[in-house]
Write a protein that holds these residues in place. Structure first.
Motif: not given
Length: 293
Positions: A152-167
């Motif tokens: 039930g907890e978020v232990t880690s995460f990572q963001t990728f600018m894929t959609g913005e790069l595509f635009a």
């Protein structure tokens, strides 16, 4: 109507009048956070929800409304933690006494540095809908998120600018001359395979889209699909520690999520897709229940 749910992003504002069994009315506005000064948020909200107000009404909001440039900054909560917490809600002072506005904070991660705002509510909703789930959520979008969830907890995460790069690449770079409407699954698969096998060559493979259009009349729809495949491919290459050997659920728009599901399927992974709006509403509803306890 018992309360109001609000999803306030950079570009748009969406609000729902919520009854005991779910939404009873819905409104949308183009007055996203990016178009408003702090003193303009209350009026923008009232334009949508005033017909629903009858006395003091709880308004639970998530998204960029709580950003530093938003209505009022809702301080990030550091992972590991539950996606949302009623004690972390930020109350907003309003001129209209009928409004009881509270904003859900985003999540932060120190190393590697990362933040999310709005997606945490979708994660809370996904867990409310699938309480036994342990694994990874992928939230495709302008800034795609990969979040590891356990107990039930978020232990880690990572963001990728894929959609913005595509635009940016498809509308503002030299590649814009090679793009056209339409889609080509085979071209998408080709770009995906190239990026996954040789992510170090991505800059060269991107320019080849322009060259193939000039020299070999690569159709614009094929170029667009291959560009998407290349960018999603390098995202999957970078996110491999998140999805390899994991259960993955996608939260996002149907068409984009289908592309991610297709990409993951090539790696032998079947990913279920959850509706983003349903997750947002379930997440805000779970917050309201926590407030009542």
């Amino acid at each position: 109507m018992n309360w109001i749910a609000v999803d306030w992003g950079t570009s748009n504002l969406r609000a729902w009048a919520m009854g005991p069994d779910g939404p009873v009315a819905h409104g949308e506005s183009p007055k996203g956070m990016g178009k408003l000064a702090p003193h303009e948020f209350e009026a923008a909200l009232l334009e949508l929800v005033e017909p629903w107000l009858d006395g003091k009404t709880l308004v639970l909001a998530c998204g960029m409304v709580g950003a530093r440039q938003g209505w009022r900054e809702a301080t990030y909560r550091a992972v590991p933690c539950t996606p949302t917490d009623a004690l972390g809600l930020t109350r907003v002072e309003t001129t209209d006494p009928r409004l009881d506005v509270r904003i859900a904070p985003g999540l932060s991660q120190s190393r590697p540095a990362d933040v999310m705002r709005g997606e945490e509510t979708q994660l809370a909703g996904a867990l409310a809908l699938h309480p036994a789930f342990d694994g990874v959520f992928c939230l495709p979008g302008t800034h795609s998120k990969w979040a590891q969830v356990s107990a039930g907890e978020v232990t880690s995460f990572q963001t990728f600018m894929t959609g913005e790069l595509f635009a940016l690449l498809s509308t503002q770079s030299v590649l814009r001359h090679s793009m056209a409407e339409g889609w080509d699954d085979a071209a998408f698969d080709e770009g995906l395979s190239e990026a996954l096998s040789r992510p170090d060559r991505i800059a060269a493979r991107l320019f080849s889209l322009r060259a193939e259009g000039l020299l070999h009349a690569l159709p614009g729809a094929s170029a667009k699909a291959r560009l998407s495949g290349l960018l999603i491919g390098i995202e999957l290459a970078g996110a491999k520690p998140y999805w390899l050997g994991q259960q993955v659920k996608l939260i996002g728009a149907e068409k984009l999520s289908a592309s991610y599901a297709r990409a993951l399927a090539t790696q032998g992974l079947k990913a279920d897709t959850l509706d983003a709006t349903a997750c947002t509403l379930a997440g805000l509803a779970s917050l309201r229940l926590k407030l009542e306890k």
